[in-house]
Design an enzyme around this catalytic site. Structure first.
Site, PDB file in Angstrom:
ATOM      1  N   TYR A   1      44.571  50.588  39.284  1.00  0.00           N
ATOM      2  CA  TYR A   1      45.825  51.053  38.695  1.00  0.00           C
ATOM      3  C   TYR A   1      45.733  52.490  38.197  1.00  0.00           C
ATOM      4  O   TYR A   1      46.745  53.114  37.920  1.00  0.00           O
ATOM      5  CB  TYR A   1      46.241  50.118  37.559  1.00  0.00           C
ATOM      6  CG  TYR A   1      46.494  48.720  38.040  1.00  0.00           C
ATOM      7  CD1 TYR A   1      47.627  48.420  38.790  1.00  0.00           C
ATOM      8  CD2 TYR A   1      45.581  47.706  37.799  1.00  0.00           C
ATOM      9  CE1 TYR A   1      47.844  47.140  39.263  1.00  0.00           C
ATOM     10  CE2 TYR A   1      45.796  46.423  38.275  1.00  0.00           C
ATOM     11  CZ  TYR A   1      46.923  46.154  38.999  1.00  0.00           C
ATOM     12  OH  TYR A   1      47.133  44.886  39.484  1.00  0.00           O
TER      13      TYR A   1
ATOM     14  N   ARG B   1      48.936  35.540  36.226  1.00  0.00           N
ATOM     15  CA  ARG B   1      48.772  35.027  37.588  1.00  0.00           C
ATOM     16  C   ARG B   1      49.701  33.842  37.806  1.00  0.00           C
ATOM     17  O   ARG B   1      50.158  33.194  36.852  1.00  0.00           O
ATOM     18  CB  ARG B   1      47.323  34.589  37.818  1.00  0.00           C
ATOM     19  CG  ARG B   1      46.285  35.698  37.684  1.00  0.00           C
ATOM     20  CD  ARG B   1      44.893  35.133  37.937  1.00  0.00           C
ATOM     21  NE  ARG B   1      43.857  36.152  37.883  1.00  0.00           N
ATOM     22  CZ  ARG B   1      43.166  36.463  36.788  1.00  0.00           C
ATOM     23  NH1 ARG B   1      43.421  35.827  35.641  1.00  0.00           N
ATOM     24  NH2 ARG B   1      42.234  37.394  36.825  1.00  0.00           N
TER      25      ARG B   1
END
Length: 404
Positions: free
Chosen positions: A315, A184
């Site tokens: 995903y 992140r």
């Protein structure tokens, strides 16, 4: 008074006290007892102040035409929170959608703030007996696949950071880590020198909720870090005590989230990539690893630092090429279609294979006496012959007269 966090040191902020006492105590509970990050606590704090303003206007405590941002969020006691009804909550959600234009995800987060606040008042400190939000569910979210760069676009971005930056070693290294480790933005900015272990080829990251995880480094990451750290450690004017990995060239201190976003956006623009944000690099890393790295969903969850595998599930829907391969590998996919010809043919050209049903019926009937069926079909000999010898022409219905 508005409270803004210092993105370099979010935990060192001024007290969140610009709200009613119950909200202030709840936010402190989130940080100290529940262990939420300062960013999460601040988000809940802002949501609850917004709800306070809405309820003040709805209950007539301020003029009906008062601007939301001008309404003081303080001055509401526990009895007021106990007077809030389910209808008030629904009106607030409607207000967020219609007047504020909030997306479903934003509305869901604000409802989660209310859920948490009332759960605290009812179950943690026992100040209320009923929770008006208990049976209210968030709006159904749209299933949107994450946007990501292809492998070729990622290479173009890496190329761009080397030639479109005034500090190429740093910017290239940051993008390499984003694309290979899936970290992140806050994790990259918060990295300290002590978190890097080049010998063991790993980095210690601190994610959401103070959760620590280890991320392993491949050759590209090792090379990029070595090049950058060599340049960083020889920067003139850099304080030897500065522990931040990524620093600014001018101020010689920890780089900010906003500055990283600006640098990445500039590099993307130079590479001709539009519509991508810094966070999309995290999606790119996860997608490329899942598609080409033979990574199972649980491993990917650990690598990304997700608290729930449900978050990582997005995903699994990106495998279009695998879905195509599955269809191609179906054993029936090799079966070719039969020779079909529905065009009308001239008399005398009808072959036995393409003969009309009536022709086949008569033909089979004439041959039934010559070759009697054997094996399992022998039991059906009589019934089949009876059926085939039926006079089909007698079964036609008479045409109805045309009525004028």
């Amino acid at each position: 008074m508005s409270i803004y966090l210092d993105e370099k040191n979010p935990s060192k902020h001024k007290p969140f006290d610009d709200a009613s006492p119950d909200i202030v105590e709840y936010v402190r509970y989130l940080e100290v007892i529940a262990g939420k990050s300062a960013n999460t606590a601040f988000s809940y704090y802002c949501d609850l102040r917004g709800f306070s303003r809405f309820m003040k206007r709805r209950k007539g405590l301020v003029p009906e035409d008062a601007e939301m941002k001008e309404i003081d969020p303080k001055g509401l006691d526990t009895a007021f929170w106990g007077s809030v009804t389910k209808e008030d909550i629904y009106e607030y959600l409607y207000f967020l959608n219609r007047e504020c234009g909030n997306k479903k995800s934003s509305t869901a987060r604000r409802l989660a703030s209310l859920h948490g606040f009332y759960d605290y008042l009812v179950n943690q400190v026992n100040r209320l007996s009923q929770d008006p939000t208990a049976s209210i569910k968030p709006p159904k979210q749209d299933k949107v696949l994450p946007k990501y760069l292809t492998a070729e676009q990622s290479r173009e971005l890496l190329e761009s950071t080397q030639y479109q930056s005034d500090f190429p070693e740093r910017d290239y290294c940051m993008v390499v880590l984003f694309l290979n480790c899936g970290m992140r933005l806050s994790e990259l900015v918060g990295m300290d020198l002590g978190d890097i272990d080049l010998e063991q080829r790993q980095i210690r990251l601190f994610g959401k909720g103070h959760k620590e995880r280890m991320v392993y480094l491949n050759d590209a990451c090792i090379e990029a870090l070595q090049l950058y750290l060599k340049k960083r450690n020889t920067m003139e004017g850099l304080d030897p005590k500065e522990k931040a990995v990524f620093v600014t060239r001018r101020r010689k201190d920890r780089i900010s989230n906003r500055r990283v976003e600006q640098l990445v956006t500039s590099a993307m623009k130079a590479a001709g990539l539009k519509g991508f944000s810094t966070h999309k690099l995290r999606h790119t890393a996860a997608t490329l690893m899942y598609q080409t790295g033979n990574v199972d969903i649980l491993t990917l969850k650990q690598l990304l630092g997700h608290s729930s595998v449900g978050t990582t599930q997005i995903y699994t829907h990106l495998q279009e090429f695998q879905v195509r391969a599955a269809i191609e590998q179906n054993p029936l996919g090799e079966v070719k279609k039969a020779s079909l010809d529905t065009t009308e043919r001239e008399a005398g050209e009808i072959s036995g294979e393409n003969a009309a049903p009536s022709a086949k019926i008569n033909d089979s009937a004439s041959k039934s006496e010559e070759a009697a069926p054997s094996g399992p079909m022998e039991a059906f000999e009589g019934a089949a012959n009876d059926g085939f010898r039926a006079d089909v022409s007698a079964m036609k219905e008479p045409e109805e007269p045309v009525q004028e």
